[in-house]
Design an enzyme around this catalytic site. Structure first.
Site, PDB file in Angstrom:
ATOM      1  N   GLY A 141      31.996 -24.644  50.950  1.00 31.95           N
ATOM      2  CA  GLY A 141      32.066 -26.096  50.779  1.00 31.95           C
ATOM      3  C   GLY A 141      32.218 -26.830  52.093  1.00 31.95           C
ATOM      4  O   GLY A 141      33.264 -27.423  52.356  1.00 31.95           O
ATOM      5  N   SER A 143      29.242 -28.908  53.500  1.00 29.50           N
ATOM      6  CA  SER A 143      28.447 -30.138  53.500  1.00 29.50           C
ATOM      7  C   SER A 143      28.941 -31.150  52.482  1.00 29.50           C
ATOM      8  O   SER A 143      29.377 -30.796  51.380  1.00 29.50           O
ATOM      9  CB  SER A 143      26.989 -29.811  53.188  1.00 29.50           C
ATOM     10  OG  SER A 143      26.499 -28.858  54.089  1.00 29.50           O
ATOM     11  N   GLU A 270      28.275 -16.518  60.156  1.00 30.58           N
ATOM     12  CA  GLU A 270      27.063 -16.922  59.447  1.00 30.58           C
ATOM     13  C   GLU A 270      25.847 -16.913  60.377  1.00 30.58           C
ATOM     14  O   GLU A 270      24.758 -16.510  60.000  1.00 30.58           O
ATOM     15  CB  GLU A 270      27.276 -18.330  58.871  1.00 30.58           C
ATOM     16  CG  GLU A 270      26.136 -18.800  57.987  1.00 30.58           C
ATOM     17  CD  GLU A 270      26.463 -20.101  57.252  1.00 30.58           C
ATOM     18  OE1 GLU A 270      27.370 -20.823  57.691  1.00 30.58           O
ATOM     19  OE2 GLU A 270      25.791 -20.371  56.239  1.00 30.58           O
ATOM     20  N   ASN A 387      18.489 -25.730  63.276  1.00 32.21           N
ATOM     21  CA  ASN A 387      18.143 -25.157  64.575  1.00 32.21           C
ATOM     22  C   ASN A 387      18.203 -26.199  65.699  1.00 32.21           C
ATOM     23  O   ASN A 387      18.431 -25.836  66.856  1.00 32.21           O
ATOM     24  CB  ASN A 387      16.772 -24.483  64.499  1.00 32.21           C
ATOM     25  CG  ASN A 387      16.876 -23.148  63.762  1.00 32.21           C
ATOM     26  OD1 ASN A 387      17.923 -22.831  63.193  1.00 32.21           O
ATOM     27  ND2 ASN A 387      15.816 -22.367  63.785  1.00 32.21           N
ATOM     28  N   GLU A 388      18.028 -27.496  65.336  1.00 33.84           N
ATOM     29  CA  GLU A 388      18.179 -28.518  66.374  1.00 33.84           C
ATOM     30  C   GLU A 388      19.632 -28.503  66.886  1.00 33.84           C
ATOM     31  O   GLU A 388      19.886 -28.562  68.086  1.00 33.84           O
ATOM     32  CB  GLU A 388      17.854 -29.923  65.817  1.00 33.84           C
ATOM     33  CG  GLU A 388      16.384 -30.169  65.528  1.00 33.84           C
ATOM     34  CD  GLU A 388      15.915 -29.542  64.216  1.00 33.84           C
ATOM     35  OE1 GLU A 388      16.769 -29.218  63.377  1.00 33.84           O
ATOM     36  OE2 GLU A 388      14.692 -29.377  64.039  1.00 33.84           O
TER      37      GLU A 388
HETATM   38  C1  LIG Z   1      19.061 -23.142  51.421  1.00 31.14           C
HETATM   39  C2  LIG Z   1      20.260 -23.931  51.848  1.00 31.14           C
HETATM   40  C3  LIG Z   1      21.513 -23.490  51.501  1.00 31.14           C
HETATM   41  C4  LIG Z   1      22.647 -24.238  51.868  1.00 31.14           C
HETATM   42  N1  LIG Z   1      23.878 -23.801  51.461  1.00 31.14           N
HETATM   43  C5  LIG Z   1      24.971 -24.522  51.786  1.00 31.14           C
HETATM   44  C6  LIG Z   1      26.265 -24.097  51.325  1.00 31.14           C
HETATM   45  O1  LIG Z   1      26.400 -23.098  50.633  1.00 31.14           O
HETATM   46  N2  LIG Z   1      27.340 -24.851  51.669  1.00 31.14           N
HETATM   47  C7  LIG Z   1      27.238 -25.971  52.441  1.00 31.14           C
HETATM   48  O2  LIG Z   1      28.262 -26.566  52.751  1.00 31.14           O
HETATM   49  N3  LIG Z   1      26.024 -26.417  52.879  1.00 31.14           N
HETATM   50  C8  LIG Z   1      24.897 -25.712  52.566  1.00 31.14           C
HETATM   51  N4  LIG Z   1      23.647 -26.143  52.980  1.00 31.14           N
HETATM   52  C9  LIG Z   1      23.542 -27.422  53.669  1.00 31.14           C
HETATM   53  C10 LIG Z   1      23.234 -27.299  55.167  1.00 31.14           C
HETATM   54  O3  LIG Z   1      24.341 -26.809  55.867  1.00 31.14           O
HETATM   55  C11 LIG Z   1      22.806 -28.681  55.661  1.00 31.14           C
HETATM   56  O4  LIG Z   1      21.594 -29.015  55.009  1.00 31.14           O
HETATM   57  C12 LIG Z   1      22.615 -28.724  57.156  1.00 31.14           C
HETATM   58  O5  LIG Z   1      23.837 -28.561  57.828  1.00 31.14           O
HETATM   59  C13 LIG Z   1      21.967 -30.061  57.612  1.00 31.14           C
HETATM   60  O6  LIG Z   1      22.677 -31.140  57.106  1.00 31.14           O
HETATM   61  P1  LIG Z   1      21.916 -32.306  56.326  1.00 31.14           P
HETATM   62  O7  LIG Z   1      21.077 -31.690  55.272  1.00 31.14           O
HETATM   63  O8  LIG Z   1      22.937 -33.309  55.918  1.00 31.14           O
HETATM   64  O9  LIG Z   1      20.906 -32.936  57.399  1.00 31.14           O
HETATM   65  P2  LIG Z   1      21.271 -33.969  58.523  1.00 31.14           P
HETATM   66  O10 LIG Z   1      22.539 -33.586  59.185  1.00 31.14           O
HETATM   67  O11 LIG Z   1      21.182 -35.350  57.955  1.00 31.14           O
HETATM   68  O12 LIG Z   1      20.070 -33.745  59.541  1.00 31.14           O
HETATM   69  C14 LIG Z   1      18.762 -34.258  59.315  1.00 31.14           C
HETATM   70  C15 LIG Z   1      17.887 -33.865  60.499  1.00 31.14           C
HETATM   71  O13 LIG Z   1      18.393 -34.469  61.708  1.00 31.14           O
HETATM   72  C16 LIG Z   1      18.619 -33.478  62.700  1.00 31.14           C
HETATM   73  N5  LIG Z   1      19.814 -33.819  63.482  1.00 31.14           N
HETATM   74  C17 LIG Z   1      21.000 -34.264  63.002  1.00 31.14           C
HETATM   75  N6  LIG Z   1      21.864 -34.432  64.018  1.00 31.14           N
HETATM   76  C18 LIG Z   1      21.217 -34.078  65.158  1.00 31.14           C
HETATM   77  C19 LIG Z   1      21.594 -34.022  66.528  1.00 31.14           C
HETATM   78  N7  LIG Z   1      22.815 -34.357  66.951  1.00 31.14           N
HETATM   79  N8  LIG Z   1      20.675 -33.572  67.427  1.00 31.14           N
HETATM   80  C20 LIG Z   1      19.424 -33.199  67.023  1.00 31.14           C
HETATM   81  N9  LIG Z   1      19.008 -33.256  65.726  1.00 31.14           N
HETATM   82  C21 LIG Z   1      19.895 -33.680  64.816  1.00 31.14           C
HETATM   83  C22 LIG Z   1      18.845 -32.192  61.911  1.00 31.14           C
HETATM   84  O14 LIG Z   1      18.570 -31.046  62.701  1.00 31.14           O
HETATM   85  C23 LIG Z   1      17.872 -32.354  60.753  1.00 31.14           C
HETATM   86  O15 LIG Z   1      16.583 -31.967  61.161  1.00 31.14           O
HETATM   87  C24 LIG Z   1      22.510 -25.433  52.629  1.00 31.14           C
HETATM   88  C25 LIG Z   1      21.217 -25.857  52.992  1.00 31.14           C
HETATM   89  C26 LIG Z   1      20.108 -25.147  52.604  1.00 31.14           C
HETATM   90  C27 LIG Z   1      18.746 -25.647  53.006  1.00 31.14           C
END
Ligand SMILES: Cc1cc2nc3c(=O)[nH]c(=O)nc-3n(C[C@H](O)[C@H](O)[C@H](O)COP(=O)(O)OP(=O)(O)OC[C@H]3O[C@@H](n4cnc5c(N)ncnc54)[C@H](O)[C@@H]3O)c2cc1C
Length: 404
Positions: A141, A143, A270, A387-388
């Site tokens: 937990g 995100s 992880e 990856n960013e």
């Molecule tokens: C298959 C899958 C399983 C997952 N499982 C879990 C889970 O079990 N528990 C959990 O807590 N979360 C989980 N997640 C969520 C995951 O951790 C988030 O999707 C991830 O951290 C990105 O956050 P966001 O989706 O809010 O995107 P955002 O943070 O909104 O990012 C959007 C885009 O902006 C880019 N970006 C944001 N900030 C920056 C920066 N400072 N510099 C450069 N680029 C930037 C990001 O790289 C991305 O491309 C899962 C995601 C997936 C796809």
């Protein structure tokens, strides 16, 4: 000779021993024999669906009964006391034979290493055997709707209740993998209301059947039901006094307000060694080679080159991991190095599957496992921190580049 950061390092001649010893060979033989005799055929349905998850759970119990669920853990917790090298061997054999995905992975590969590092003896004795037996099933937990890449923006909070002796949790978690099927959640909650960003956060472990928890499952783009949102409305987690009465109701890992450091240990697992061992990608690469042979009549030079490159990259990842394990065995933590590890394995997974689809050509439309694998591989550069973000970490913390 300059290293990546330009520092001069003395040139060294080091003999790298890539052979396994007799004990390791015996371990491999035993693991291979058991897995070949027990791996379910045909393959189980996806563990990210209700039915598939139940079938995977049966498999997890079978692994545990034969003491293969957590080979590197102490025997008292259900393991075999295997070395990290033996764990790598087990993983190679596991994926080579095409064994089911580990639906227990967020517990055994992410939370457990953190419990080994930060948990009290009582917590280790309580949580770890239940986790290895797949009785407690953990989801992650981190995100929240407004905290993904920027994890320090979490708004879920825990308020102190001195009268009742514990914490009252509220907030919302999202993208929780297999949250709808799990029994427990670990996550970060703000315990100091005056704090900002990385400070004042605490790492909680919460049973999902606690009063005030609502879990709402939802589907992924590939059609599986693997995600959930978890809502916490005044969920009480008592202070842990080491008795089953309190332990069953959750607890805190590490110190109050010090959760960020604890969470970073989980993310290192992880992104680094435990979640994605090289055996997974070597097995995919071996299947890709077979696919290439089956389609040798239609294989273009370009695709053949890409196939060979992808296979070499899977081997390179295995070599890199051996050097990581050497470091860990010698007492060095991978730290920020786990970020470039994560970039490498996630992009490798995409490449392996892209090449498979290229080999299959139009036939790919009809081919189940490679397409399904490709769809999941595409999420690799997002989960475990995008990856960013990993590139930012490598730039700042490994290469020492300025933030702006
Ligand atoms: C298959 C899958 C399983 C997952 N499982 C879990 C889970 O079990 N528990 C959990 O807590 N979360 C989980 N997640 C969520 C995951 O951790 C988030 O999707 C991830 O951290 C990105 O956050 P966001 O989706 O809010 O995107 P955002 O943070 O909104 O990012 C959007 C885009 O902006 C880019 N970006 C944001 N900030 C920056 C920066 N400072 N510099 C450069 N680029 C930037 C990001 O790289 C991305 O491309 C899962 C995601 C997936 C796809």
């Amino acid at each position: 000779m300059p290293d990546l950061t330009g520092r001069q390092v003395p040139r060294q001649t080091v003999a790298v021993d890539l052979t396994w010893n007799d004990t390791e060979d015996d371990f491999r033989a035993e693991a291979r024999a058991w897995l070949e005799a027990h791996v379910p055929t045909p393959a189980l349905p996806s563990g990210d669906t209700t039915d598939g998850f139940a079938r995977h759970l049966e498999w997890e119990h079978q692994l545990h009964d034969a003491r293969w669920s957590v080979v590197s853990w102490p025997e008292a917790f259900g393991g075999r006391n295997a070395t990290l090298w033996e764990w790598l061997i087990f993983e190679e054999e596991y994926y080579r034979v095409g064994a089911p995905q580990r639906v227990t992975q967020n517990g055994i590969f992410l939370l457990a290493p953190t419990i080994f590092e930060f948990g009290t003896e009582t917590q280790q004795n309580w949580y770890l055997p239940r986790m290895s037996a797949a009785d407690d099933l953990w989801c992650q937990g981190w995100s929240e709707p407004n905290a993904g890449s920027d994890l320090a923006a979490v708004r879920s909070k825990a308020t102190r209740d001195d009268v009742a002796g514990g914490w009252v949790l509220s907030g919302q978690k999202t993208w929780t993998t297999r949250g709808a099927f799990c029994t427990h959640l670990f996550g970060l909650f703000r315990t100091d209301p005056e704090s900002e960003r990385h400070k004042g956060l605490t790492y909680f472990m919460v049973p999902l059947d606690a009063e005030g928890v609502t879990v709402r499952g939802f589907g992924r783009l590939d059609g599986d039901e693997g995600f959930a949102e978890v809502f916490l409305d005044d969920v009480f987690v008592p202070d842990d006094d080491g008795t089953p009465a309190t332990m069953t109701r959750g607890g805190i890992l590490g110190d109050v307000d010090q959760g960020w450091g604890v969470a970073m240990a989980t993310t290192t697992s992880e992104r680094g060694l435990t979640l994605r061992s090289p055996g997974r990608f070597q097995a995919t690469a071996a299947r890709l080679v077979e696919l290439g042979k089956e389609h040798s009549n239609t294989l273009t030079d370009r695709t053949a080159d890409r196939l060979v490159d992808a296979w070499i990259d899977a081997e390179a990842y295995a070599m890199f991991t051996l050097s990581d394990v050497t470091g860990i065995v010698e007492g060095r933590s991978p730290g920020a190095r786990s970020s470039y590890n994560k970039i490498f394995w996630s992009e490798l997974d995409v490449r392996l599957h892209e090449v498979a689809l290229e080999v299959l050509g139009a036939e790919a439309e009809l081919e189940g496992p490679w397409v399904k694998g490709y769809e999941f591989a595409l999420s690799g550069p997002i989960y475990a921190g995008t990856n960013e973000i990993q590139r930012n970490i490598v730039a700042e913390r490994v290469l020492g580049l300025p933030r702006k």
